[in-house]
Design a protein around this motif. Structure first.
Motif, PDB file in Angstrom:
ATOM      1  N   GLN A  72      -2.674  36.538 -73.618  1.00 54.94           N
ATOM      2  CA  GLN A  72      -3.319  37.050 -72.407  1.00 54.94           C
ATOM      3  C   GLN A  72      -3.913  35.919 -71.559  1.00 54.94           C
ATOM      4  N   ASN A  73      -4.609  35.032 -72.239  1.00 57.67           N
ATOM      5  CA  ASN A  73      -5.278  33.936 -71.541  1.00 57.67           C
ATOM      6  C   ASN A  73      -4.319  32.950 -70.901  1.00 57.67           C
ATOM      7  N   TYR A  74      -3.165  32.781 -71.526  1.00 57.26           N
ATOM      8  CA  TYR A  74      -2.204  31.831 -70.974  1.00 57.26           C
ATOM      9  C   TYR A  74      -1.559  32.364 -69.705  1.00 57.26           C
ATOM     10  N   LEU A  75      -1.597  33.681 -69.551  1.00 55.33           N
ATOM     11  CA  LEU A  75      -1.015  34.295 -68.361  1.00 55.33           C
ATOM     12  C   LEU A  75      -1.916  34.158 -67.142  1.00 55.33           C
ATOM     13  N   LYS A  76      -3.180  33.891 -67.399  1.00 58.18           N
ATOM     14  CA  LYS A  76      -4.153  33.783 -66.299  1.00 58.18           C
ATOM     15  C   LYS A  76      -3.647  32.857 -65.210  1.00 58.18           C
ATOM     16  N   GLY A  77      -3.705  33.327 -64.006  1.00 57.98           N
ATOM     17  CA  GLY A  77      -3.354  32.482 -62.874  1.00 57.98           C
ATOM     18  C   GLY A  77      -1.869  32.182 -62.733  1.00 57.98           C
ATOM     19  N   ALA A  78      -1.040  32.800 -63.571  1.00 57.48           N
ATOM     20  CA  ALA A  78       0.400  32.535 -63.484  1.00 57.48           C
ATOM     21  C   ALA A  78       0.918  32.981 -62.120  1.00 57.48           C
ATOM     22  N   HIS A  79       1.676  32.100 -61.470  1.00 55.00           N
ATOM     23  CA  HIS A  79       2.280  32.486 -60.206  1.00 55.00           C
ATOM     24  C   HIS A  79       3.592  33.219 -60.452  1.00 55.00           C
ATOM     25  N   GLY A  80       4.222  32.868 -61.556  1.00 58.97           N
ATOM     26  CA  GLY A  80       5.474  33.525 -61.910  1.00 58.97           C
ATOM     27  C   GLY A  80       5.556  33.790 -63.394  1.00 58.97           C
ATOM     28  N   VAL A  81       6.261  34.872 -63.763  1.00 57.63           N
ATOM     29  CA  VAL A  81       6.468  35.167 -65.178  1.00 57.63           C
ATOM     30  C   VAL A  81       7.955  35.422 -65.410  1.00 57.63           C
ATOM     31  N   PHE A  82       8.518  34.747 -66.404  1.00 56.19           N
ATOM     32  CA  PHE A  82       9.886  35.035 -66.835  1.00 56.19           C
ATOM     33  C   PHE A  82       9.789  35.863 -68.111  1.00 56.19           C
TER      34      PHE A  82
END
Ligand SMILES: Nc1nc2c(ncn2[C@@H]2O[C@H](COP(=O)(O)OP(=O)(O)OP(=O)(O)O)[C@@H](O)[C@H]2O)c(=O)[nH]1
Ligand SMILES: [Mg+2]
Lengths: 164, 258
Positions: A72-82
């Motif tokens: 969850q924390n690593y997704l923070k602020g992600a501009h894109g997700v694959f």
């Protein structure tokens, strides 16, 4: 030249080919060996879209961390997700569909999410029929390189378009 | 003084273990010096005075045989010793002198050069300003750019985020990481944090100095910037601010290659 930096997170079950996609994209190499990622591997690749230099920070997250609380924390602020699955293993497809609909599109609305079906080189017609093609953004093969660069490129173009 | 004695004992043991074979003569010299020092230490009256006189010799002998391991050990032992002695005897002699001497030996930087700087026990290798959520580098400063800054910023953020979510209590944030003789200090602000890579002895004084520096930066140069979208322009501005803040202040203290 203008320069921007964006974060892309790669999610998906173990062995679907996240690390292979990154390696193909960043270093243009492929390895048949499976070396499961431990924790996270971050890589960087800079590409140019029109007059903008786009630095892509790629967060390749180990499939065995597919537990919400951990990544969850690593997704923070992600501009894109694959969201990556293995085209020959329908259960990995179900997992990313679920993740996309229930989590990413709910808690990370700001980020652009792509559903990637990898290992297209191994897929049969039967495999393809098992997936709902309308939900798939890209069929890729880290092995042949098919569509890999294209998928990242598309993401980067999106960043440039939305970065006004 | 018994605790300090133990530390000398340990120091001696360590030096012996590592260097006996290759450098028996040198280690014997060290033992002799340490013995002398030990004797003097037992006499509290003479204590400060004698150390003042003999430490230079001790270090001259120590210098050539100091390996990496010993280097780390001595750094931490001196840190402890210094604290212990200051507490017990309020001795007036300056351990700063001793630290400088060792440092000079280890790094090849002249003592005079080291003297120029106030924070003698350590060198600052690189500073990073990093956006908290994304782990994206906002700017970095180092005279040599030792590390791949973008990747370091990302990995640091991943580690930080992992530690904070796995072990952290509410609102607690990772403040430092140690590796061998290196330490990374993290200074957390609302939307970004600073990471400082240091080598050597890091005491409370240095930590505070850095804290002040970063508070100042956050307040002035960085305070006026909008970090909504980090781009090349912001990076330039931040890096200018970082270099202004650290170039002069810590310039003389940057370690030469050894
Ligand atoms: N044929 C084929 N094999 C692939 C492809 N992509 C990856 N592989 C293979 O699949 C295995 C797993 O690939 P990885 O990239 O390590 O998978 P991962 O998603 O990073 O796995 P974790 O790190 O455990 O989460 C390896 O043996 C790869 O060689 C592909 O497109 N085609
Ligand atoms: Mg992997």
């Amino acid at each position: 030249m203008k320069s921007i930096t964006k974060k892309i997170v790669l999610l998906g079950n173990e062995g679907v080919g996240k690390t292979s996609l990154v390696k193909r994209f960043v270093h243009s190499i492929f390895n048949d060996q499976y070396l499961s990622t431990i924790g996270i591997k971050i890589s960087k690749k800079t590409i140019q879209i029109e007059d903008t230099e786009v630095n892509l920070m790629l967060w390749d997250i180990a499939g065995n961390m597919m537990s919400k609380t951990l990544y969850q924390n690593y997704l923070k602020g992600a501009h894109g997700v694959f969201l990556v699955c293995d085209g020959t293993r329908p259960e990995t497809y179900e997992a990313v569909i679920q993740e996309k609909d229930m989590h990413i599109n709910v808690d990370f609305k700001e980020s652009i999410a792509y559903l990637i079906v990898n290992k297209s080189d191994l897929m049969t017609e039967i495999d393809k029929n098992k997936l709902e093609s309308s939900k798939v953004d890209f069929y890729t093969s880290a092995k042949t390189g098919d569509n890999v660069e294209f998928a990242f490129q598309r993401m980067a173009e999106n960043f440039v378009d939305t970065n006004t | 003084m018994s605790q300090d004695m133990n530390q000398f004992e340990e120091l001696r043991r360590l030096i012996l273990e590592v260097d006996r074979e290759e450098n028996a003569r040198k280690t014997d010299e060290i033992i002799t010096k340490l013995d002398e020092l030990e004797k003097e230490l037992n006499d509290p009256d003479k204590f400060a005075n004698v150390i003042q006189q003999s430490k230079a010799e001790v270090i001259d002998v120590l210098g050539p045989v100091m390996g990496k391991m010993i280097k780390k050990f001595i750094s931490s032992e001196i840190e402890k010793l210094k604290e212990g002695i200051e507490r017990k005897s309020k001795a007036i002699f300056s351990f700063e002198f001793l630290k400088r001497k060792i440092k000079s030996k280890m790094t090849g930087v002249s003592e005079e050069e080291l003297l120029l700087s106030d924070s003698i026990g350590s060198s600052l290798l690189q500073v990073f300003a990093i956006e908290k959520d994304t782990g994206i580098l906002i700017g970095t400063y180092s005279p040599k750019n030792i590390l791949e800054a973008d990747l370091v910023a990302g990995m640091l953020s991943a580690i930080k985020s992992f530690v904070e979510s796995a072990f952290g209590e509410e609102d607690s944030e990772l403040e430092s990481l140690s590796y061998s003789n290196y330490k990374i200090l993290l200074y957390n602000f609302n939307r970004y944090y600073f990471a400082c890579v240091l080598e050597g002895i890091i005491d409370a004084k240095i930590k505070e100095e850095l804290q002040d520096e970063f508070l100042n930066l956050a307040d002035k140069e960085l305070g006026s910037l909008s970090f909504k979208k980090i781009d090349g322009d912001i990076r330039k501005k931040v890096e200018l601010a970082l270099s202004k803040a650290f170039e002069l202040k810590y310039g003389a203290n940057f370690r030469a290659d050894n």
